[in-house]
Design an enzyme around this catalytic site. Sequence first.
Site, PDB file in Angstrom:
ATOM      1  CE  LYS A  78       0.519  -7.076  -9.091  1.00 28.71           C
ATOM      2  NZ  LYS A  78       1.487  -7.969  -8.415  1.00 28.71           N
ATOM      3  CE  LYS A 102      -1.337  -2.491   0.514  1.00 27.03           C
ATOM      4  NZ  LYS A 102       0.062  -2.985   0.664  1.00 27.03           N
ATOM      5  CE  LYS A 114       1.988  -9.268   1.356  1.00 27.07           C
ATOM      6  NZ  LYS A 114       1.788  -7.845   1.058  1.00 27.07           N
ATOM      7  CG  ASN A 229      11.703  -1.111  -1.989  1.00 23.61           C
ATOM      8  OD1 ASN A 229      10.526  -0.783  -2.002  1.00 23.61           O
ATOM      9  ND2 ASN A 229      12.489  -0.976  -3.046  1.00 23.61           N
ATOM     10  CB  SER A 358       2.477  -4.020  -9.121  1.00 29.71           C
ATOM     11  OG  SER A 358       3.605  -4.450  -8.418  1.00 29.71           O
TER      12      SER A 358
HETATM   13  N1  GLU Z   1       4.053  -6.201  -1.484  1.00 29.12           N
HETATM   14  C1  GLU Z   1       3.562  -4.935  -1.881  1.00 29.12           C
HETATM   15  C2  GLU Z   1       2.359  -4.526  -1.041  1.00 29.12           C
HETATM   16  O1  GLU Z   1       2.156  -5.021   0.062  1.00 29.12           O
HETATM   17  C3  GLU Z   1       3.297  -4.862  -3.379  1.00 29.12           C
HETATM   18  C4  GLU Z   1       2.284  -5.824  -3.901  1.00 29.12           C
HETATM   19  C5  GLU Z   1       2.182  -5.851  -5.427  1.00 29.12           C
HETATM   20  O2  GLU Z   1       2.811  -5.044  -6.072  1.00 29.12           O
HETATM   21  O3  GLU Z   1       1.452  -6.705  -5.911  1.00 29.12           O
HETATM   22  O4  GLU Z   1       1.627  -3.654  -1.398  1.00 29.12           O
END
Ligand code: GLU
Length: 424
Positions: A78, A102, A114, A229, A358
């Site tokens: 993710k 994370k 990513k 955001n 998410s």
């Molecule tokens: N881009 C966001 C982050 O760095 C969200 C990633 C997601 O929701 O998968 O946490």
Amino acid sequence: MSTLTVMAESHPESMFEAVLARLDKAAKLMNLSDDVLRVLKHPSKEVKVSLPIMMDSGKIQVFEGYRTVHSTHLGPSKGGIRYAMDVNADEVMALAAWMSFKCAVANLPFGGAKGGIKCDPRSMSVGELERLSRAYAKSMKDVFGVNKDIPAPDMGTSGREMAWIVDEFNKITGEDSPGVITGKPVSIGGSLGRDAATGRGVMVNAMCALKKMGLQKNEVTAIVQGFGNVGSHAARLLSAEGVKIVGIGDHTASFYNEKGIDIAAAIDFASKNNRILKGFKGATEIPSDQLLISKCDLLVPAALQNVITEDNAGKIQAKLIVEGANGPTTPEADPILNDKKIIVVPDILANSGGVTVSYFEWVQNKAGYYWTEEEVNSKHDHKMQIAFESVWNATTQFKTSMRIGAYITALQRIEQGVMLKGAY
Ligand code: GLU
């Protein structure tokens, strides 16, 4: 060039090296198995593509696109997709690894990934961006999947790009699978509360930390760097909790007002001003490099990586830093902040609200049943409070910083996944 960009560019160190430095530190302290450490030091998949796009000028421009999957030990990978000029293989790899940690800190059933495209979205037309997003989705058709790898927005992207990508992906597969992407607009399967979720997570983490520190939220002043955001929602939600926001800034201008800034007015101004703060009249404009070191109790860096460095860490006046951005503090700055007894709620915990919602979006898509915004927010707040507590406990148990405490919390969970799933 803005000061933020100068700071980011003047830091030549590899971002992935910065991840490894912290990983090694946490691994040593918690006695992580060498086997697991070796696995986590290598991303499991790196894809790089060239995307030829017909520009409005009639000329073809070729863009670099990336997707790196760091781990899938706790579930499908993710992580967001970033559109920015500094996107490169090293940065994407570092951000993918951070996503693994994370998701594990937030206790989500996901690994980390990513993606990114090296481009300047602000200088492109909507048509060019749509063609680029669709070309990227097509080239990643074998990487993405609802139970495989699930992208989301990141810097330079939003629900609009996610809508193009999910549409292109579903056209290719011939199936309607909204859960292959999160952060979609609500009308096509997005979750209520997703837009504000990262900023909301920053607010919840700040509230948890202030409580531990014995500080009253309505006696606290805050500076928020970044007004996109994450920063704008964080500032709005902190201010709704009674925190006085004395400083805000984006890549165009920074402002300070010791009496407090009217955040609703700043958001309104930015929304009518091409989403930038330059020209805002509700506070005194200050040089951008002064924002992070101005007087406040709580500092929220919610813009770029590598903005708190060994050069400015010693001058920071805040007692608490809550990292809204990914990687805002360099490894060299960590000991300086620790020596000053500044509590740092690290990125992998502080900004995990976005990926948490998410996850809720993915669950709702799979079930085909949608929750109210109140349900989403209350489930989010609860999950964030539990994540904060588990990191706080690891921090106390291992007598370390919250950053290393967060890595330990994540590594304990990922270690289970790696060991139980095994290797060839
Ligand atoms: N881009 C966001 C982050 O760095 C969200 C990633 C997601 O929701 O998968 O946490």
